[in-house]
Design a protein around this motif. Sequence first.
Motif, PDB file in Angstrom:
ATOM      1  N   ILE A  23       0.849  -1.196   0.000  1.00 44.52           N
ATOM      2  CA  ILE A  23       0.000   0.000   0.000  1.00 44.52           C
ATOM      3  C   ILE A  23       0.884   1.245   0.000  1.00 44.52           C
ATOM      4  O   ILE A  23       1.528   1.575   0.999  1.00 44.52           O
ATOM      5  CB  ILE A  23      -0.960   0.010   1.215  1.00 44.52           C
ATOM      6  N   LYS A  25       0.088   4.470  -0.668  1.00 47.65           N
ATOM      7  CA  LYS A  25      -0.566   5.782  -0.520  1.00 47.65           C
ATOM      8  C   LYS A  25       0.327   6.785   0.203  1.00 47.65           C
ATOM      9  O   LYS A  25       1.036   6.410   1.137  1.00 47.65           O
ATOM     10  CB  LYS A  25      -1.894   5.620   0.224  1.00 47.65           C
ATOM     11  N   ASN A  46      -5.514   4.109  -1.773  1.00 50.25           N
ATOM     12  CA  ASN A  46      -6.877   4.256  -1.249  1.00 50.25           C
ATOM     13  C   ASN A  46      -7.640   5.435  -1.862  1.00 50.25           C
ATOM     14  O   ASN A  46      -8.803   5.622  -1.576  1.00 50.25           O
ATOM     15  CB  ASN A  46      -6.867   4.329   0.280  1.00 50.25           C
ATOM     16  N   VAL A  67      -7.992   0.121  -2.658  1.00 48.29           N
ATOM     17  CA  VAL A  67      -8.407  -0.433  -1.366  1.00 48.29           C
ATOM     18  C   VAL A  67      -9.315   0.508  -0.587  1.00 48.29           C
ATOM     19  O   VAL A  67      -9.890   0.123   0.421  1.00 48.29           O
ATOM     20  CB  VAL A  67      -7.185  -0.841  -0.501  1.00 48.29           C
ATOM     21  N   MET A 151     -13.234  -8.490   1.624  1.00 48.09           N
ATOM     22  CA  MET A 151     -12.219  -7.689   2.314  1.00 48.09           C
ATOM     23  C   MET A 151     -12.810  -7.164   3.619  1.00 48.09           C
ATOM     24  O   MET A 151     -14.023  -6.969   3.713  1.00 48.09           O
ATOM     25  CB  MET A 151     -11.818  -6.505   1.416  1.00 48.09           C
ATOM     26  N   MET A 153     -11.642  -4.762   7.450  1.00 43.51           N
ATOM     27  CA  MET A 153     -10.667  -4.099   8.320  1.00 43.51           C
ATOM     28  C   MET A 153     -11.111  -4.254   9.766  1.00 43.51           C
ATOM     29  O   MET A 153     -12.249  -3.922  10.107  1.00 43.51           O
ATOM     30  CB  MET A 153     -10.590  -2.608   7.990  1.00 43.51           C
ATOM     31  N   MET A 195      -3.313  -5.729   7.934  1.00 46.44           N
ATOM     32  CA  MET A 195      -2.499  -4.574   7.576  1.00 46.44           C
ATOM     33  C   MET A 195      -1.201  -4.671   8.402  1.00 46.44           C
ATOM     34  O   MET A 195      -0.948  -5.695   9.031  1.00 46.44           O
ATOM     35  CB  MET A 195      -3.244  -3.268   7.889  1.00 46.44           C
ATOM     36  N   SER A 196      -0.400  -3.598   8.412  1.00 44.50           N
ATOM     37  CA  SER A 196       0.906  -3.682   9.093  1.00 44.50           C
ATOM     38  C   SER A 196       0.802  -4.211  10.530  1.00 44.50           C
ATOM     39  O   SER A 196       1.571  -5.061  10.938  1.00 44.50           O
ATOM     40  CB  SER A 196       1.582  -2.306   9.104  1.00 44.50           C
ATOM     41  N   ARG A 211      -2.688  -6.324   3.077  1.00 48.17           N
ATOM     42  CA  ARG A 211      -2.490  -4.979   2.527  1.00 48.17           C
ATOM     43  C   ARG A 211      -1.561  -4.223   3.475  1.00 48.17           C
ATOM     44  O   ARG A 211      -1.982  -3.743   4.518  1.00 48.17           O
ATOM     45  CB  ARG A 211      -3.837  -4.257   2.416  1.00 48.17           C
ATOM     46  N   VAL A 212      -0.295  -4.142   3.106  1.00 48.32           N
ATOM     47  CA  VAL A 212       0.697  -3.620   4.048  1.00 48.32           C
ATOM     48  C   VAL A 212       1.329  -2.330   3.523  1.00 48.32           C
ATOM     49  O   VAL A 212       1.893  -2.310   2.425  1.00 48.32           O
ATOM     50  CB  VAL A 212       1.780  -4.685   4.329  1.00 48.32           C
ATOM     51  N   GLY A 213       1.220  -1.275   4.309  1.00 49.10           N
ATOM     52  CA  GLY A 213       1.788   0.018   3.932  1.00 49.10           C
ATOM     53  C   GLY A 213       2.998   0.371   4.781  1.00 49.10           C
ATOM     54  O   GLY A 213       4.146   0.233   4.352  1.00 49.10           O
ATOM     55  N   ARG A 220       3.594   7.368   7.201  1.00 55.94           N
ATOM     56  CA  ARG A 220       3.042   8.228   6.146  1.00 55.94           C
ATOM     57  C   ARG A 220       3.013   9.670   6.623  1.00 55.94           C
ATOM     58  O   ARG A 220       2.810   9.941   7.787  1.00 55.94           O
ATOM     59  CB  ARG A 220       1.611   7.791   5.809  1.00 55.94           C
TER      60      ARG A 220
END
Length: 225
Positions: A23, A25, A46, A67, A151, A153, A195-196, A211-213, A220
């Motif tokens: 991810i 973003k 996203n 996403v 999907m 969260m 996620m992370s 989904r790993v950012g 970020r």
Amino acid sequence: MKISQNLNSIINEIPEHVTLVAISKTHPPEVVMEAYNAGQRLFGENKVQELITKYESLPKDIQWHLVGHLQTNKVKYIAPFVSLIHSVDSLKILKEINKGGEKNNRVIDCLFQMHIAEEDTKFGLSYEELIEILNSKEYKSFKHVRIVGLMGMATFTQDLTQVRREFNGLSNIFKEIKSKYLTEMPSFNKLSMGMSGDYTIAIEEGSTMIRVGSSIFGERFYGTN
Ligand SMILES: *Cc1c(COP(=O)(O)O)cnc(C)c1O
């Protein structure tokens, strides 16, 4: 250098049947290129505008996933190239995606986003809403979208028992849908969760796509672009 190390340590840690979506973003194209040069080809954004900008400026063998929440008036911008939309949360948006697929002469892969978190700020369908869509005539008439999974969260909390419970709930819905609708949806095989902060738990509970950012790209920074 750091990014390729982060990527490799995640790839070495996760089972082979789990797909890693990076991810990207808020990170500029040159940062995405570091992950690309390390071999990553699957990226997620996203926001539609950011997705388009990066699609246009980066190599064309990247597969782009959306996403984040999608509005009907933005579908047309991503319909030509998007490889998977994770965030389908209404029949209305699916209808628009189907239209976009038709215009571009392609079938667009999608996931239904399920609401599994406690917070009501997170988008997603309830189990009842999902069933209602799957049973609707209109859904069955769509020829240019293909539902390939779900999907979700989890709640943003330190309480990992709760996170696990929510992922487990989604995993059970996934299995149930898969068995009930198997003949109509043979390609229904993706469960995007984790996620992370919680992908290890998500994989233990049956995730096939994480989904790993921030664990790849670092923190970020918002508000500068
Ligand atoms: C930002 C984002 C992620 C990645 O979050 P990290 O905690 O940075 O790994 C995953 N999924 C969605 C929908 C996101 O918006």
